[in-house]
Design an enzyme around this catalytic site. Structure first.
Site, mmCIF file in Angstrom:
data_model
loop_
_atom_site.group_PDB
_atom_site.id
_atom_site.type_symbol
_atom_site.label_atom_id
_atom_site.label_comp_id
_atom_site.label_asym_id
_atom_site.label_seq_id
_atom_site.Cartn_x
_atom_site.Cartn_y
_atom_site.Cartn_z
ATOM 1 C CG ASN A 37 -0.330 -0.403 2.521
ATOM 2 O OD1 ASN A 37 0.590 -0.919 2.921
ATOM 3 N ND2 ASN A 37 -1.257 0.099 3.468
ATOM 4 C CB ILE A 38 1.552 3.660 -2.351
ATOM 5 C CG1 ILE A 38 2.623 2.348 -2.844
ATOM 6 C CG2 ILE A 38 2.468 4.883 -2.472
ATOM 7 C CD1 ILE A 38 2.558 2.444 -4.296
ATOM 8 C CD GLU A 39 -1.465 4.816 4.299
ATOM 9 O OE1 GLU A 39 -0.824 5.689 5.370
ATOM 10 O OE2 GLU A 39 -2.082 3.837 4.926
ATOM 11 C CG ASN A 40 -1.158 11.586 -1.607
ATOM 12 O OD1 ASN A 40 -1.514 12.388 -1.368
ATOM 13 N ND2 ASN A 40 -0.130 11.352 -2.669
ATOM 14 C CB ALA A 41 0.094 14.486 2.367
ATOM 15 N N GLY A 42 -2.793 13.527 0.840
ATOM 16 C CA GLY A 42 -4.196 13.838 0.267
ATOM 17 C C GLY A 42 -4.953 12.708 0.604
ATOM 18 C CE1 TYR A 43 -4.195 11.861 5.641
ATOM 19 C CE2 TYR A 43 -6.089 10.995 6.612
ATOM 20 C CZ TYR A 43 -4.911 11.680 6.762
ATOM 21 O OH TYR A 43 -4.504 11.797 7.823
ATOM 22 C CD GLU A 80 -5.150 -5.962 -1.095
ATOM 23 O OE1 GLU A 80 -4.665 -4.714 -0.756
ATOM 24 O OE2 GLU A 80 -6.119 -6.448 -0.181
ATOM 25 C CB CYS A 115 -9.029 -4.244 -3.650
ATOM 26 S SG CYS A 115 -7.586 -3.147 -3.267
HETATM 27 N N1 THU Z 1 -5.084 -1.405 2.491
HETATM 28 C C1 THU Z 1 -4.777 -2.208 1.872
HETATM 29 O O1 THU Z 1 -3.570 -1.992 1.128
HETATM 30 N N2 THU Z 1 -5.164 -3.361 1.284
HETATM 31 C C2 THU Z 1 -6.453 -3.974 2.092
HETATM 32 O O2 THU Z 1 -6.902 -4.902 1.863
HETATM 33 C C3 THU Z 1 -6.802 -3.020 3.292
HETATM 34 C C4 THU Z 1 -6.331 -1.702 3.546
HETATM 35 C C5 THU Z 1 -4.697 -0.245 3.109
HETATM 36 C C6 THU Z 1 -4.944 0.952 2.597
HETATM 37 C C7 THU Z 1 -4.618 2.024 3.685
HETATM 38 O O3 THU Z 1 -3.239 2.473 3.205
HETATM 39 C C8 THU Z 1 -4.225 1.116 4.895
HETATM 40 O O4 THU Z 1 -4.506 -0.324 4.425
HETATM 41 C C9 THU Z 1 -5.276 1.329 5.801
HETATM 42 O O5 THU Z 1 -6.589 1.232 5.419
#
Ligand code: THU
Length: 135
Positions: A42-48, A55, A92
């Site tokens: 997972n790759i998060e962002n300051a903009g959420y 996945e 996903c």
């Molecule tokens: N997230 C995933 O990457 N896969 C999942 O199956 C559930 C949620 C991530 C999104 C976000 O970066 C973090 O987990 C919290 O929701």
């Protein structure tokens, strides 16, 4: 490929999770029908909102390289340790629905290489809407 080996790869993929906001690290290993494995985190962002799940990272890496047929995906997640079975989010599941046969595609939700739950996409997304509905 055995589930155990795919889970081991998901655990490695999780190390690259970019999660400064949730601190919830997810790793995925997607096995294509040609035998190749695509890893995602997972790759998060300051903009959420622009954040991307592990996945979908794995799926989009594969599809962007011309690979569109898949057998199964292993998922591991947790803040510090991998403590629970983590199921894919609804978005996903819908992406899986685009490329996978729901009755055949397997989703492996793992706590460790030996401890996991396995469900088909059809079980996780009953009555899913997919490409066949637009045919
Ligand atoms: N997230 C995933 O990457 N896969 C999942 O199956 C559930 C949620 C991530 C999104 C976000 O970066 C973090 O987990 C919290 O929701």
């Amino acid at each position: 490929m055995e589930n155990k080996m795919l889970i081991q790869q998901a655990i490695k993929a999780r190390e690259f999770a970019y999660t400064p906001y949730s601190h919830f690290k997810v790793g995925a290993a997607l096995l294509s029908k040609n035998g190749k494995v695509y890893l995602g985190c997972n790759i998060e962002n300051a903009g959420y909102t622009p954040s991307n799940c592990a996945e979908r990272t794995a799926f989009f890496k594969a599809v962007s390289e011309g690979v569109t047929e898949f057998e199964k995906i292993a998922i591991v997640a947790g803040k510090e340790e991998i403590e629970t079975y983590t199921a894919p989010c609804g978005v996903c599941r819908q992406v899986m629905m685009e490329f996978c046969k729901p009755e055949e595609f397997k989703v492996i939700m793992a706590k460790s290489p030996e401890d996991y739950k396995e469900m088909t996409l059809a079980e996780l997304l009953p009555l899913g809407f997919g490409p066949d509905d637009l045919a």
